[in-house]
Design a protein around this motif. Structure first.
Motif, PDB file in Angstrom:
ATOM      1  N   VAL A  71       5.266   8.390  12.763  1.00 44.27           N
ATOM      2  CA  VAL A  71       5.196   9.656  12.464  1.00 44.27           C
ATOM      3  C   VAL A  71       4.063  10.278  13.258  1.00 44.27           C
ATOM      4  CG1 VAL A  71       5.566  11.520  10.762  1.00 44.27           C
ATOM      5  CG2 VAL A  71       6.561   9.432  10.186  1.00 44.27           C
ATOM      6  N   PHE A  72       4.317  11.327  14.216  1.00 47.03           N
ATOM      7  CA  PHE A  72       3.212  11.625  15.038  1.00 47.03           C
ATOM      8  C   PHE A  72       2.816  13.017  14.400  1.00 47.03           C
ATOM      9  CE2 PHE A  72       5.719   9.171  17.991  1.00 47.03           C
ATOM     10  CZ  PHE A  72       4.922   8.187  18.136  1.00 47.03           C
ATOM     11  N   LEU A  73       2.694  13.119  13.011  1.00 48.53           N
ATOM     12  CA  LEU A  73       1.937  14.305  12.443  1.00 48.53           C
ATOM     13  C   LEU A  73       0.863  13.900  11.552  1.00 48.53           C
ATOM     14  CD1 LEU A  73       5.108  16.145  10.742  1.00 48.53           C
ATOM     15  CD2 LEU A  73       3.416  17.036  12.565  1.00 48.53           C
ATOM     16  N   LYS A  74      -0.433  13.640  12.523  1.00 49.19           N
ATOM     17  CA  LYS A  74      -1.579  13.219  11.726  1.00 49.19           C
ATOM     18  C   LYS A  74      -2.731  14.204  12.547  1.00 49.19           C
ATOM     19  CE  LYS A  74      -4.789   9.296  10.232  1.00 49.19           C
ATOM     20  NZ  LYS A  74      -4.908   8.029  10.151  1.00 49.19           N
ATOM     21  N   GLY A  75      -3.471  14.628  11.800  1.00 48.04           N
ATOM     22  CA  GLY A  75      -4.732  15.396  12.435  1.00 48.04           C
ATOM     23  C   GLY A  75      -4.971  16.831  11.682  1.00 48.04           C
TER      24      GLY A  75
ATOM     25  N   GLN B 242       4.228   4.723   8.895  1.00 51.21           N
ATOM     26  CA  GLN B 242       2.720   5.112   9.105  1.00 51.21           C
ATOM     27  C   GLN B 242       2.676   6.488  10.006  1.00 51.21           C
ATOM     28  OE1 GLN B 242       0.691   2.533  11.869  1.00 51.21           O
ATOM     29  NE2 GLN B 242       2.278   2.397  13.351  1.00 51.21           N
ATOM     30  N   PHE B 243       1.534   7.122   9.621  1.00 50.09           N
ATOM     31  CA  PHE B 243       1.239   8.500  10.251  1.00 50.09           C
ATOM     32  C   PHE B 243       0.293   8.049  11.415  1.00 50.09           C
ATOM     33  CE2 PHE B 243       3.639  10.099   6.831  1.00 50.09           C
ATOM     34  CZ  PHE B 243       4.107  11.185   6.948  1.00 50.09           C
ATOM     35  N   VAL B 244       0.570   8.742  12.777  1.00 50.88           N
ATOM     36  CA  VAL B 244      -0.261   8.352  13.656  1.00 50.88           C
ATOM     37  C   VAL B 244      -0.781   9.707  14.167  1.00 50.88           C
ATOM     38  CG1 VAL B 244      -0.231   7.030  15.697  1.00 50.88           C
ATOM     39  CG2 VAL B 244       0.981   6.386  13.801  1.00 50.88           C
ATOM     40  N   ASN B 245      -1.928   9.503  14.935  1.00 53.24           N
ATOM     41  CA  ASN B 245      -2.297  10.885  15.628  1.00 53.24           C
ATOM     42  C   ASN B 245      -2.599  10.279  17.160  1.00 53.24           C
ATOM     43  OD1 ASN B 245      -3.523  12.857  16.843  1.00 53.24           O
ATOM     44  ND2 ASN B 245      -5.303  12.847  15.785  1.00 53.24           N
ATOM     45  N   PRO B 246      -1.622  10.542  17.898  1.00 56.18           N
ATOM     46  CA  PRO B 246      -1.482  10.084  19.027  1.00 56.18           C
ATOM     47  C   PRO B 246      -2.593  10.414  20.133  1.00 56.18           C
ATOM     48  CG  PRO B 246       0.254  11.932  18.887  1.00 56.18           C
ATOM     49  CD  PRO B 246      -0.408  11.630  17.444  1.00 56.18           C
ATOM     50  N   LEU B 247      -3.248  11.654  19.903  1.00 49.41           N
ATOM     51  CA  LEU B 247      -4.411  12.185  20.440  1.00 49.41           C
ATOM     52  C   LEU B 247      -5.563  11.968  20.125  1.00 49.41           C
ATOM     53  CD1 LEU B 247      -2.722  15.650  21.381  1.00 49.41           C
ATOM     54  CD2 LEU B 247      -2.271  13.442  22.833  1.00 49.41           C
ATOM     55  N   GLU B 248      -5.740  10.908  19.422  1.00 45.93           N
ATOM     56  CA  GLU B 248      -7.121  10.548  18.497  1.00 45.93           C
ATOM     57  C   GLU B 248      -7.957  10.208  19.559  1.00 45.93           C
ATOM     58  OE1 GLU B 248      -8.369   8.374  14.357  1.00 45.93           O
ATOM     59  OE2 GLU B 248      -6.512   7.777  15.585  1.00 45.93           O
TER      60      GLU B 248
ATOM     61  N   PHE C 157       2.794  16.851  18.018  1.00 45.07           N
ATOM     62  CA  PHE C 157       4.023  16.336  18.227  1.00 45.07           C
ATOM     63  C   PHE C 157       4.901  16.251  17.184  1.00 45.07           C
ATOM     64  CE2 PHE C 157       1.166  14.807  21.677  1.00 45.07           C
ATOM     65  CZ  PHE C 157       1.935  14.910  22.799  1.00 45.07           C
ATOM     66  N   PRO C 158       5.614  16.997  16.809  1.00 43.13           N
ATOM     67  CA  PRO C 158       6.540  17.323  15.612  1.00 43.13           C
ATOM     68  C   PRO C 158       7.659  16.115  15.927  1.00 43.13           C
ATOM     69  CG  PRO C 158       6.844  19.089  16.928  1.00 43.13           C
ATOM     70  CD  PRO C 158       6.005  18.287  17.604  1.00 43.13           C
ATOM     71  N   TRP C 159       7.438  14.775  16.041  1.00 41.65           N
ATOM     72  CA  TRP C 159       8.333  13.833  16.159  1.00 41.65           C
ATOM     73  C   TRP C 159       8.040  12.616  15.554  1.00 41.65           C
ATOM     74  CZ3 TRP C 159      12.457  14.901  19.206  1.00 41.65           C
ATOM     75  CH2 TRP C 159      12.597  16.049  20.122  1.00 41.65           C
ATOM     76  N   ALA C 160       9.088  11.683  15.271  1.00 41.02           N
ATOM     77  CA  ALA C 160       8.889  10.629  14.845  1.00 41.02           C
ATOM     78  C   ALA C 160       9.834   9.379  15.608  1.00 41.02           C
ATOM     79  CB  ALA C 160       9.286  10.250  13.363  1.00 41.02           C
ATOM     80  N   ILE C 161       9.292   8.133  15.541  1.00 38.23           N
ATOM     81  CA  ILE C 161      10.095   7.112  16.243  1.00 38.23           C
ATOM     82  C   ILE C 161      10.387   6.137  15.413  1.00 38.23           C
ATOM     83  CG2 ILE C 161      10.027   5.303  18.000  1.00 38.23           C
ATOM     84  CD1 ILE C 161       9.990   8.039  19.445  1.00 38.23           C
ATOM     85  N   ALA C 162      11.812   5.811  15.212  1.00 35.51           N
ATOM     86  CA  ALA C 162      12.336   4.678  14.206  1.00 35.51           C
ATOM     87  C   ALA C 162      12.818   3.532  15.106  1.00 35.51           C
ATOM     88  CB  ALA C 162      13.462   5.407  13.216  1.00 35.51           C
ATOM     89  N   THR C 163      12.323   2.506  14.590  1.00 38.27           N
ATOM     90  CA  THR C 163      12.648   1.124  15.540  1.00 38.27           C
ATOM     91  C   THR C 163      13.123   0.141  14.688  1.00 38.27           C
ATOM     92  OG1 THR C 163      10.729   1.555  17.073  1.00 38.27           O
ATOM     93  CG2 THR C 163      11.384  -0.586  17.059  1.00 38.27           C
ATOM     94  N   TYR C 164      14.180  -0.350  15.121  1.00 36.11           N
ATOM     95  CA  TYR C 164      14.939  -1.365  14.354  1.00 36.11           C
ATOM     96  C   TYR C 164      15.677  -2.342  15.132  1.00 36.11           C
ATOM     97  CZ  TYR C 164      18.271  -3.263  10.877  1.00 36.11           C
ATOM     98  OH  TYR C 164      18.863  -4.275   9.832  1.00 36.11           O
ATOM     99  N   ASN C 165      15.112  -3.709  14.951  1.00 38.05           N
ATOM    100  CA  ASN C 165      15.855  -4.706  15.882  1.00 38.05           C
ATOM    101  C   ASN C 165      15.534  -4.373  17.361  1.00 38.05           C
ATOM    102  OD1 ASN C 165      16.289  -6.353  13.489  1.00 38.05           O
ATOM    103  ND2 ASN C 165      18.271  -5.852  13.267  1.00 38.05           N
ATOM    104  N   GLY C 166      14.697  -4.067  17.776  1.00 37.73           N
ATOM    105  CA  GLY C 166      14.584  -3.831  19.053  1.00 37.73           C
ATOM    106  C   GLY C 166      14.941  -2.540  19.658  1.00 37.73           C
ATOM    107  N   ARG C 167      15.704  -1.676  18.865  1.00 33.32           N
ATOM    108  CA  ARG C 167      16.209  -0.346  19.216  1.00 33.32           C
ATOM    109  C   ARG C 167      15.367   0.889  18.628  1.00 33.32           C
ATOM    110  NH1 ARG C 167      22.205   0.608  17.840  1.00 33.32           N
ATOM    111  NH2 ARG C 167      21.984   2.388  19.049  1.00 33.32           N
ATOM    112  N   SER C 168      15.173   1.942  19.455  1.00 31.04           N
ATOM    113  CA  SER C 168      14.400   2.959  18.880  1.00 31.04           C
ATOM    114  C   SER C 168      15.161   4.176  19.199  1.00 31.04           C
ATOM    115  CB  SER C 168      13.005   3.049  19.801  1.00 31.04           C
ATOM    116  OG  SER C 168      12.330   1.881  19.627  1.00 31.04           O
ATOM    117  N   VAL C 169      14.780   5.148  18.295  1.00 31.70           N
ATOM    118  CA  VAL C 169      15.256   6.497  18.517  1.00 31.70           C
ATOM    119  C   VAL C 169      14.414   7.499  17.932  1.00 31.70           C
ATOM    120  CG1 VAL C 169      16.354   6.314  16.033  1.00 31.70           C
ATOM    121  CG2 VAL C 169      17.508   7.883  17.716  1.00 31.70           C
ATOM    122  N   LYS C 170      14.526   8.591  18.596  1.00 31.07           N
ATOM    123  CA  LYS C 170      13.597   9.847  18.124  1.00 31.07           C
ATOM    124  C   LYS C 170      14.296  10.578  17.067  1.00 31.07           C
ATOM    125  CE  LYS C 170      14.362  11.690  22.487  1.00 31.07           C
ATOM    126  NZ  LYS C 170      14.324  12.726  23.529  1.00 31.07           N
TER     127      LYS C 170
END
Length: 561
Positions: free
Chosen positions: A62-66, A96-102, A138-151
């Motif tokens: 989740v890119f909602l950190k900052g 996990q919450f991530v700040n992509p622009l840290e 970036f009000p987005w999250a990325i979900a990843t499962y068994n090699g597949r990802s979705v926004k």
């Protein structure tokens, strides 16, 4: 040392035994209590069924950190609490919450990579007592499962809405957004969607974004009705293998044989999404020397079929004062052409008002040369999903359409009691064949006069599914207008239609969830900033000091005697 009495020992042992029994029973049963009034943290049975299928680690970034304004902090908090609820029911869900622009040194590179992946950022203003700074979110999250990802979009687009209103709408949408993402990457595709061709329908490039989105959840392929002329029975048998047929903006007549194939597809439980123009009119035809063209009825030979199913698309155009803008060149300034936006009354801006999961919590849609739809009595349940504004009316075809119409300033009195015209209708029930008690255009042993319980959606605008192209003729996002830079809710509406027609696990019903989210009034906070600080920070300290003084005084008085 005082010996322990036997009765006290028995009481202690009995208490320990009770605690052990209660703990053992409690370990066998799992339940979480949601004490909020609107039950915002209570997951729906559909969501619970979806996450039960997650057998391996499902990672969510989740890119909602900052540093965010208060509204985005609320979105951040609500997102975290919802994901904690998912994790409580399935430990395979990890977030996990991530700040992509840290990292400031890699800021530009990371931003570019996010944009290329379709994770569009937004700029927000941080306002601290009049001091304003800009921050990228970036009000987005990325979900990843068994090699597949979705926004996963966390912030809904709402034209004209304040940030607070967008956040409230987005929080209501969170469970659906994550549940849909989990369903996309964790569940194997099962349903099949057919894009019908052969009658002048839209080119795949003009609905590429829609096709791409559908492909995430369903198998999708092209079915051409040209084969019906030579092998009608085989064509019908092949079409029956699909679960949904989409007919997008046909421009050529359907033969009776083709209509029978589509009719029997419906009778055998096949779902259909019709996007039909009943009037032949294109915006491109206006860009000529005269700036005018004739809009005339489009005879597709489908009227009798729709009439049998319970609707009629009329050969007219909806003229709506609540219209989307078009950009027209109004002169040159130096070497760059100047464009001005004007309301285009034949392009209604439709705000969903129906209480149905398909249009619940949905942004405004852009229609273009839409026609009015009548609903007929025939035992089929009809639900008007979308309708024009109260200040709209019908214009019969043929009619001349001119670009200089943008100069018009119609009076609202012209549109009195003529509005709320249906442009999208959902039909549900047991349909009767249009060939019931009629001679069949070809012999079909499996012919059914009455179908099983079924659903279809009829929309009176084929361009609703059309995406624009950029300067390199690559498809843009469906609903985005490159001339006015507006993003409409067309894509979400059409995907909701597909999900509703094919949904066998109730996922679409999560969209009806209503959350009462309190948001601080910034103006009141700033107007009473000092008072608020004294109450929230100073008052607890004063109360604590008073308590300490009184406690010390009473203690001294007690022990000084």
């Amino acid at each position: 040392m005082v010996p322990i009495k036997k009765s006290n020992l028995k009481t202690l042992l009995f208490t320990i035994a009770i605690l052990l029994v209660v703990n053992g029973i409690g370990s066998q049963f799992f339940h979480r209590f949601d004490l909020t009034k609107d039950k915002r943290y209570t997951l729906s049975p559909t969501s619970l069924n979806i996450i039960k299928e997650v057998k391996d680690p499902l990672i969510i970034d989740v890119f909602l950190k900052g540093e965010f304004p208060g509204e985005f902090k609320k979105l951040q908090t609500e997102t975290q609490q919802l994901l904690e609820e998912f994790k409580a029911y399935n430990s395979n869900i990890v977030f996990q919450f991530v700040n992509p622009l840290e990292n400031e040194e890699e800021r530009d590179t990371i931003m570019q990579s996010f944009v290329e992946r379709g994770l569009t950022p937004i700029n927000v203003t941080l306002d601290d007592k009049g001091k304003q700074t800009q921050e990228v979110v970036f009000p987005w999250a990325i979900a990843t499962y068994n090699g597949r990802s979705v926004k996963v979009p966390l912030l809904k687009n709402m034209m004209g809405a304040s940030t607070a209103e967008k956040v409230v709408s987005s929080v209501q949408h969170l469970e659906y957004a994550f549940a849909n993402a989990f369903n996309t990457i964790a569940k194997a595709k099962a349903k099949k969607v057919a894009i019908i061709k052969g009658n002048g329908e839209l080119h795949d490039l003009l609905m590429a974004d829609f096709i791409k989105q559908v492909r995430d959840n369903y198998y999708i392929g092209t079915f051409t009705l040209d084969s019906v002329a030579k092998k009608p029975n085989e064509s019908l048998a092949y079409l029956k293998k699909y679960d949904l047929a989409i007919i997008a903006k046909p421009t050529e007549k359907f033969s009776d044989e083709e209509k029978l194939v589509l009719d029997q597809f419906v009778m055998n439980g096949g779902k259909t999404l019709w996007l039909v123009d009943q009037v032949n009119m294109e915006m491109d035809s206006l860009y000529n020397e005269s700036g005018a063209t004739l809009a005339y009825p489009n005879d597709l030979n489908l009227n009798d079929m729709f009439f049998k199913y319970g609707v009629r698309i009329n050969p007219n155009l909806v003229k709506d004062l609540m219209a989307t803008p078009i950009a027209l060149a109004t002169g040159d300034k130096g070497s760059a052409a100047q464009y001005t936006q004007y309301p285009w009354f034949y392009s209604p801006l439709i705000y969903p008002s129906a209480k149905h999961p398909i249009v619940s919590n949905l942004d405004a849609l852009k229609f273009e040369f839409a026609s009015g739809i009548d609903t007929l009595k025939n035992g089929i349940k009809k639900t008007v999903l979308l309708q024009s504004s109260p200040y709209s009316k019908l214009v019969g075809a043929p009619v001349e359409v001119k670009l200089d119409m943008v100069q018009e300033r119609p009076e609202q009195s012209e549109f009195k009691n003529t509005g709320n015209i249906p442009v999208a209708v959902l039909l549900e029930g047991e349909f009767h064949s249009m060939y019931e008690n009629r001679v069949l255009p070809f012999q079909e042993k499996t012919f059914e006069t009455k179908g099983r319980n079924n659903k279809m959606i009829v929309v009176s605008d084929g361009d609703l599914i059309r995406n624009q192209l950029d300067k390199n003729y690559q498809p843009l996002e469906l609903g985005y207008d490159k001339w006015t830079n507006n993003l409409y809710g067309n894509k979400e509406f059409l995907m909701n239609c597909v999900n509703y027609l094919l949904d066998d696990n109730g996922l679409i019903n999560i969209r009806s969830k209503v959350v009462d989210l309190p948001i601080l009034d910034k103006e009141k906070v700033y107007a009473n900033y000092t008072t608020t600080q004294l109450i929230t920070v100073g008052l607890p300290i004063v109360v604590l000091l008073i308590f300490g003084v009184v406690f010390t005084f009473l203690r001294k008085r007690k022990y000084s005697k």
